[in-house]
Write a protein that holds these residues in place. Structure first.
Motif, short mmCIF file in Angstrom:
data_model
loop_
_atom_site.label_atom_id
_atom_site.label_comp_id
_atom_site.label_asym_id
_atom_site.label_seq_id
_atom_site.Cartn_x
_atom_site.Cartn_y
_atom_site.Cartn_z
N VAL A 1 7.12 -11.83 -1.93
CA VAL A 1 7.41 -11.70 -0.50
C VAL A 1 8.05 -10.35 -0.19
CG1 VAL A 1 8.77 -12.64 1.41
CG2 VAL A 1 7.62 -14.19 -0.19
N GLY A 2 9.03 -9.95 -1.01
CA GLY A 2 9.76 -8.72 -0.77
C GLY A 2 8.87 -7.48 -0.79
N ALA A 3 7.79 -7.54 -1.57
CA ALA A 3 6.91 -6.37 -1.68
C ALA A 3 6.24 -6.02 -0.36
CB ALA A 3 5.85 -6.63 -2.75
N PHE A 4 6.16 -6.97 0.55
CA PHE A 4 5.51 -6.73 1.85
C PHE A 4 6.49 -6.29 2.94
CE2 PHE A 4 2.59 -9.52 -0.39
CZ PHE A 4 1.36 -8.99 -0.07
N THR B 1 5.23 1.17 -7.79
CA THR B 1 3.84 1.13 -8.25
C THR B 1 2.88 1.38 -7.10
OG1 THR B 1 4.50 -0.44 -9.96
CG2 THR B 1 2.16 -0.22 -9.53
N MET B 2 3.21 0.89 -5.92
CA MET B 2 2.38 1.18 -4.75
C MET B 2 2.29 2.70 -4.55
SD MET B 2 3.79 -1.56 -1.97
CE MET B 2 4.20 -3.24 -2.47
N GLY B 3 3.42 3.37 -4.73
CA GLY B 3 3.43 4.82 -4.59
C GLY B 3 2.57 5.51 -5.63
N ILE B 4 2.59 4.98 -6.87
CA ILE B 4 1.79 5.58 -7.94
C ILE B 4 0.30 5.39 -7.67
CG2 ILE B 4 1.15 5.33 -10.37
CD1 ILE B 4 3.72 6.86 -9.91
N VAL B 5 -0.09 4.20 -7.28
CA VAL B 5 -1.51 3.95 -6.98
C VAL B 5 -1.96 4.80 -5.80
CG1 VAL B 5 -3.19 2.21 -6.26
CG2 VAL B 5 -1.44 1.63 -7.94
N THR B 6 -1.10 4.90 -4.79
CA THR B 6 -1.42 5.74 -3.63
C THR B 6 -1.56 7.20 -4.04
OG1 THR B 6 -0.25 4.23 -2.13
CG2 THR B 6 -0.64 6.47 -1.35
N LEU B 7 -0.67 7.67 -4.92
CA LEU B 7 -0.76 9.05 -5.42
C LEU B 7 -2.07 9.26 -6.17
CD1 LEU B 7 0.62 11.80 -5.87
CD2 LEU B 7 1.70 10.83 -7.91
N ALA B 8 -2.50 8.26 -6.94
CA ALA B 8 -3.77 8.37 -7.66
C ALA B 8 -4.94 8.46 -6.69
CB ALA B 8 -3.94 7.18 -8.59
N LEU B 9 -4.91 7.66 -5.64
CA LEU B 9 -5.97 7.69 -4.64
C LEU B 9 -6.00 9.03 -3.90
CD1 LEU B 9 -5.58 4.09 -3.15
CD2 LEU B 9 -7.34 4.89 -4.74
N ILE B 10 -4.81 9.57 -3.63
CA ILE B 10 -4.73 10.88 -2.97
C ILE B 10 -5.29 11.97 -3.90
CG2 ILE B 10 -3.14 12.65 -2.13
CD1 ILE B 10 -1.36 10.36 -1.11
N SER B 11 -4.89 11.89 -5.18
CA SER B 11 -5.33 12.91 -6.13
C SER B 11 -6.84 12.86 -6.35
CB SER B 11 -4.61 12.72 -7.47
OG SER B 11 -5.04 11.55 -8.12
N GLN C 1 -2.40 1.51 1.23
CA GLN C 1 -3.37 0.64 1.87
C GLN C 1 -3.01 -0.83 1.60
OE1 GLN C 1 -7.51 1.86 1.19
NE2 GLN C 1 -6.75 3.82 0.41
N TRP C 2 -3.56 -1.72 2.44
CA TRP C 2 -3.17 -3.14 2.36
C TRP C 2 -3.50 -3.74 1.00
CZ3 TRP C 2 -6.60 -6.96 1.20
CH2 TRP C 2 -7.96 -6.65 1.33
N TRP C 3 -4.66 -3.35 0.41
CA TRP C 3 -5.03 -3.94 -0.88
C TRP C 3 -4.13 -3.45 -2.00
CZ3 TRP C 3 -6.43 -1.05 -5.08
CH2 TRP C 3 -6.85 0.27 -4.85
N VAL C 4 -3.62 -2.22 -1.86
CA VAL C 4 -2.67 -1.69 -2.84
C VAL C 4 -1.38 -2.50 -2.80
CG1 VAL C 4 -1.28 0.32 -3.50
CG2 VAL C 4 -3.66 0.63 -2.76
N THR D 1 -1.04 -5.54 -1.81
CA THR D 1 -1.29 -6.91 -2.27
C THR D 1 -1.35 -7.00 -3.79
OG1 THR D 1 -2.54 -7.37 -0.24
CG2 THR D 1 -2.89 -8.85 -2.12
N VAL D 2 -2.11 -6.12 -4.44
CA VAL D 2 -2.26 -6.22 -5.90
C VAL D 2 -0.95 -5.85 -6.61
CG1 VAL D 2 -4.74 -5.85 -5.85
CG2 VAL D 2 -3.23 -3.88 -6.10
N CYS D 3 -0.21 -4.89 -6.04
CA CYS D 3 1.07 -4.53 -6.66
C CYS D 3 2.09 -5.66 -6.52
CB CYS D 3 1.62 -3.24 -6.04
SG CYS D 3 0.67 -1.76 -6.47
N ALA D 4 2.09 -6.31 -5.37
CA ALA D 4 2.98 -7.44 -5.17
C ALA D 4 2.65 -8.56 -6.15
CB ALA D 4 2.87 -7.94 -3.73
N ALA D 5 1.35 -8.83 -6.34
CA ALA D 5 0.94 -9.89 -7.27
C ALA D 5 1.31 -9.55 -8.71
CB ALA D 5 -0.56 -10.11 -7.15
N ALA D 6 1.14 -8.29 -9.10
CA ALA D 6 1.43 -7.89 -10.49
C ALA D 6 2.91 -8.03 -10.82
CB ALA D 6 0.97 -6.45 -10.72
N ILE D 7 3.78 -7.59 -9.92
CA ILE D 7 5.22 -7.69 -10.21
C ILE D 7 5.68 -9.14 -10.16
CG2 ILE D 7 6.18 -7.42 -7.87
CD1 ILE D 7 8.21 -5.45 -9.13
#
Length: 398
Positions: free
Chosen positions: A54-57, A205-215, A226-229, A231-237
């Motif tokens: 919940v907190g991840a959102f 982790t959201m920031g890392i995935v976003t950085l990868a998408l930017i790069s 993005q919303w899917w980032v 969601t998946v980061c929230a689920a993983a943690i």
């Protein structure tokens, strides 16, 4: 190497780091209520997992700090290739797994920052890192947070004991009252810590995935996750949190000091307040530093308790080594991936071998929900000789 497969590898590794972050940091929220018997171990990690999800959102301010603050992606011609992010994540994951095996509550956040900084400096150059942001939003908060949280927990503990102390009408001596109500309060405060952990650590982790998408040119520089980032980061943690991280739970719950319900309540309330404030301000704070500082402060706030300073010293040494150690591993990985696809494969194979060996070592002396509250083993996990064992009767009385 094609960008698409490399980006997929980076995202997968980032999510694995998110998973390790979850089980590495479960102790921050649930170690003290487990130690005092306020909640059973299995229920504790399940509750923490849900609240991390919940907190991840709730916020993405910390994610912005990671994706567009520490690394100068798109600024002054700096381009961080996915391979560099991959190398940085290797440094973070290897350090996380090593400290988990030793039962040391080190900072997953600083492991991530160290790995990224080391990889960027080696792979691109020192100009690729915004060291002003590193100092203002990483290093200074890391130094101040344990002190602030510890002082707050000390004051809350003293206040809690003062308000619940009574005098014997016959002798006039102070005597304690049953403080079992604090156990119920611990469930609430520990839940708040778990929620705040999701608002802070999942964002990294959201920031890392976003950085990868930017790069990789998939996302514009400076844009939000993005919303899917999210969601998946929230689920993983959340999944990592449910896995438990029992070794570190034992260290925080019993290896630092003998925790009673009033102490645990005070420590968790102080931890939650500090983390929520840092998430609002965009500080990429280490929840581990805050939680450990709060537990120590609460121990100092109760008269007659003892702090295991040997354990504190080992944990502090781990804190000091985290950033540079992860940076060294990240830098070495960046040198290897700079050789091309063969280097990426070699780094991936070496990291997989190291992580697998740590899991094998863990299986030789497993720690789970059945033996997580044993005090002797909590200190043994970090090599500290225990001088006492709390009885359940004494704990219930206080």
């Amino acid at each position: 190497m094609d960008i698409a497969p490399m980006m997929a590898l980076v995202i997968a590794l980032a999510l694995f780091f998110d998973f390790t972050n979850g089980f590495h940091d479960t102790a921050n929220a649930m170690a003290t209520p487990i130690a005092t018997g306020a909640i059973t171990p299995r229920k504790a990690v399940a509750l923490a997992a849900i609240l991390n999800l919940v907190g991840a959102f709730v916020s993405n301010e910390v994610a912005k700090t990671i994706s567009g603050g520490i690394i100068r992606e798109g600024v002054d011609g700096v381009h961080i290739a996915p391979e560099i992010i991959f190398a940085g994540l290797i440094g973070a994951v290897v350090w996380n797994m090593l400290t988990w095996l030793r039962g040391l509550p080190s900072s997953s956040s600083h492991a991530l920052f160290g790995g990224l900084i080391g990889a960027a400096v080696v792979g691109v150059g020192p100009h690729s890192v915004d060291f002003a942001t590193v100092v203002s939003k990483v290093i200074l908060p890391a130094m101040a947070a344990p002190l602030v949280a510890g002082t707050s927990a000390w004051a809350c503990t003293r206040l809690a004991y003062a308000l619940t102390a009574r005098r014997d009408p016959q002798t006039g001596q102070k005597r304690h009252q049953g403080r079992a109500a604090f156990r119920a309060g611990q469930v609430f405060t520990s839940s708040l810590v778990a929620l705040s952990h999701g608002t802070n650590d999942a964002q990294k982790t959201m920031g890392i995935v976003t950085l990868a998408l930017i790069s990789g040119g998939v996302q514009a520089p400076g844009s939000d996750p993005q919303w899917w980032v999210i969601t998946v980061c929230a689920a993983a943690i959340a999944l990592g949190t449910y896995a438990g991280g029992w070794r570190i739970i034992r260290t925080v719950g019993a290896g630092l000091t003998e925790v009673r319900p009033a102490q645990g309540f005070s420590a968790e309330a102080s931890t939650a307040a500090a983390i929520l404030a840092s998430s609002h301000l965009g500080f990429a704070l280490s929840t581990t530093h805050v939680a450990s500082g709060s537990v120590i402060g609460s121990g100092l706030g109760r008269r007659g308790t003892s702090i295991h300073w040997g354990t504190v010293g080992r944990i502090t040494l781990g804190w000091i080594l985290t950033l540079p150690a992860a940076a060294i591993v990240g830098g070495l990985a960046a040198m290897a991936v700079g050789l091309g696809p063969a280097g990426v494969v070699a780094v991936a194979v070496c990291a997989l071998a190291a992580i697998s060996s740590m899991f094998v070592v863990n299986r030789r002396r497993p720690v789970g929900h059945r033996n997580v509250v044993e005090v002797q083993e909590a200190a043994a996990a970090v090599g500290f000789p225990v001088r006492f064992k709390r009885s359940r009767e004494s704990e219930a009385a206080q």
